[in-house]
Design a protein around this motif. Structure first.
Motif, PDB file in Angstrom:
ATOM      1  N   PHE A  86     -11.679   4.912   3.093  1.00 13.04           N
ATOM      2  CA  PHE A  86     -11.456   4.071   1.925  1.00 13.04           C
ATOM      3  C   PHE A  86     -11.193   2.631   2.373  1.00 13.04           C
ATOM      4  N   SER A 111     -13.177  -1.387  -1.957  1.00 10.76           N
ATOM      5  CA  SER A 111     -12.646  -2.427  -2.842  1.00 10.76           C
ATOM      6  C   SER A 111     -12.363  -3.674  -2.021  1.00 10.76           C
ATOM      7  N   PRO A 152      -3.195  -6.419  -2.597  1.00 14.95           N
ATOM      8  CA  PRO A 152      -2.112  -5.445  -2.848  1.00 14.95           C
ATOM      9  C   PRO A 152      -0.740  -6.073  -3.016  1.00 14.95           C
ATOM     10  N   ILE A 171       0.842  -1.206   0.000  1.00 12.37           N
ATOM     11  CA  ILE A 171       0.000   0.000   0.000  1.00 12.37           C
ATOM     12  C   ILE A 171       0.872   1.249   0.000  1.00 12.37           C
ATOM     13  N   GLY A 196      -5.175  -3.673   3.744  1.00 12.13           N
ATOM     14  CA  GLY A 196      -6.030  -4.749   3.242  1.00 12.13           C
ATOM     15  C   GLY A 196      -6.053  -5.880   4.228  1.00 12.13           C
ATOM     16  N   PRO A 207      -6.647   0.559  -6.261  1.00  6.91           N
ATOM     17  CA  PRO A 207      -7.188   1.331  -5.132  1.00  6.91           C
ATOM     18  C   PRO A 207      -6.367   2.588  -4.826  1.00  6.91           C
ATOM     19  N   ALA A 208      -5.038   2.482  -4.866  1.00  8.79           N
ATOM     20  CA  ALA A 208      -4.197   3.650  -4.594  1.00  8.79           C
ATOM     21  C   ALA A 208      -4.453   4.738  -5.639  1.00  8.79           C
ATOM     22  N   TYR A 214      -9.554  -0.738   1.372  1.00  7.22           N
ATOM     23  CA  TYR A 214      -8.482  -1.045   0.421  1.00  7.22           C
ATOM     24  C   TYR A 214      -8.296  -2.565   0.294  1.00  7.22           C
ATOM     25  N   ILE A 248      -7.479   5.042   5.370  1.00  8.86           N
ATOM     26  CA  ILE A 248      -7.524   3.798   4.607  1.00  8.86           C
ATOM     27  C   ILE A 248      -7.645   2.643   5.589  1.00  8.86           C
ATOM     28  N   ILE A 282      -7.724   6.442  -4.752  1.00 10.22           N
ATOM     29  CA  ILE A 282      -7.612   7.266  -3.546  1.00 10.22           C
ATOM     30  C   ILE A 282      -6.854   8.551  -3.840  1.00 10.22           C
ATOM     31  N   GLU A 289      -2.536  -1.839  -8.077  1.00  7.68           N
ATOM     32  CA  GLU A 289      -2.479  -0.468  -7.577  1.00  7.68           C
ATOM     33  C   GLU A 289      -3.745   0.326  -7.859  1.00  7.68           C
TER      34      GLU A 289
END
Length: 381
Positions: free
Chosen positions: A117, A146, A171, A28, A86, A369-370, A119, A83, A373, A367
């Motif tokens: 968020f 997600s 991730p 992450i 995960g 989700p990143a 993740y 966040i 965000i 990547e």
């Protein structure tokens, strides 16, 4: 354009000496750094950790103690968002306190008016139905949700969360070897201890069944495989110290007989940083794994693998790479373990080629989700 640094609090199972969850955090952090650089903004992570000093030393980021509410409140109040992820944070199998803690952290941020968020989480099992409306209430107020598999989304949909839940890879699929890292092992690892002529099998085990029947079956399978071809067996504990103990339990059954067959056995205890463990996995010719992230490490490094199922998350991940468990902890046949291992070692290149398009896509999507965000921070900043 956002010009000031955006502080982001990251909540998860961090600072507990679990290589898989530490790999999630590293992944992450890497993804946020790359995506924020691409967007031209600065993101400053603040990690909620059980061992903030270790987390800061390992990753070079600010960390606060996850159980000190005052520090957590201050970190969130000074942030641009939170966040959660995960990993398998929202499940009630290991403890009934897990879900209330992680939902509480998200709810605290929402009360403070911060965007939240989710993740790439693995949701469930959630056996206590009373948690369903709580998860729904918190998640529907998140800016982005997600999950790492279709089954997690189906569970959320059964709670009434609708369709706005994104399926993304774990991730850790995007985790890379340390700079300058090739296929060689770290100090004390398989590449250093294995004789050049021996193929290396990585083994990630944990205690699960009280009878230890699954560990006994794996040990018997490994002995049967070694009787056909001498191997180097490299035990890779992902959660310290419990996995070290499970590894030693098996090593006591194996060492003398494996040596008599021309093989060798080692235990890698010093790969505490996730990228060091990733290097150990990369040095293997095949891997047998109970821990989910041992299988994800192997997949990312294109190491042929076989998983032993103790939790639905193992089956869900293997399904994504067109694999099936060699068996479950409740029913594991040593002969099948040996046969599948020998087949992986013999046909490793074919295994890799068959799955390369799948794996490459998962790595590329890790990547997402990143990216979402960082895009949100740019728009709202």
């Amino acid at each position: 354009m956002v010009t000031t640094a955006q502080k982001i609090v990251i909540s998860g199972y961090y600072g507990f000496s679990n290589s898989g969850d530490e790999a999630v955090l590293q992944s992450i952090l890497n993804a946020l750094h790359r995506q924020s650089q691409a967007a031209g903004i600065t993101v400053e992570p603040v990690v909620l950790s059980m061992d903030p000093e270790w987390t800061t030393a390992a990753y070079g980021v600010k960390a606060v103690h996850r159980m000190r509410l005052g520090e957590v409140r201050q970190a969130i109040s000074e942030s641009s968002g939170l966040i959660s992820g995960g990993g398998s944070l929202l499940q009630d199998v290991t403890s009934s306190k897990t879900i209330p803690y992680y939902l509480g952290i998200i709810k605290l941020a929402q009360w403070m008016g911060k965007p939240t968020f989710i993740y790439a989480q693995g949701i469930g099992p959630v056996n206590r139905k009373l948690f369903h409306p709580l998860i729904k209430s918190v998640f529907r107020k998140c800016a982005y949700v997600s999950v790492r598999d279709a089954q997690s989304r189906q569970l959320l949909q059964s709670m009434g969360l609708g369709e706005n839940v994104h399926i993304v890879p774990d991730p850790v699929m995007g985790l890379e070897l340390p700079d300058g890292g090739g296929q060689e092992g770290a100090a004390g690892g398989p590449a250093e201890e294995a004789a050049p002529s021996l193929k290396t099998v990585g083994i990630s085990v944990r205690f699960w069944e009280e009878s230890r029947q699954e560990l006994n079956a794996i040990a018997e399978g490994l002995l049967k495989a070694c009787s056909k071809t001498p191997l180097h067996l490299s035990f890779l504990p992902f959660h310290h110290p419990l996995d070290n103990e499970a590894s030693r339990y098996m090593m006591q059954k194996l060492e003398k007989e494996v040596a008599a067959l021309g093989g060798s056995v080692s235990l890698c205890e010093d790969a505490l940083h996730p990228q060091h463990m990733l290097r150990e996995v990369a040095a293997c010719d095949a891997l047998i794994g109970m821990r989910l992230h041992s299988l994800i490490y192997a997949t990312g490094r294109r190491v042929p693998l076989m998983g032993v199922s103790y939790d639905p998350k193992i089956d869900h991940f293997l399904e994504r790479i067109h694999c099936k468990p060699v068996g479950s902890t409740a029913a594991l046949d040593s002969g099948k373990v040996a046969a599948e291992l020998l087949l992986l070692l013999e046909q490793g290149e074919a295994w890799k080629q068959e799955r390369e398009p799948l794996i490459a896509a998962l790595v590329d999507e890790a990547e997402a989700p990143a990216r979402r965000i960082v895009d949100y921070l740019c728009r709202k900043g």
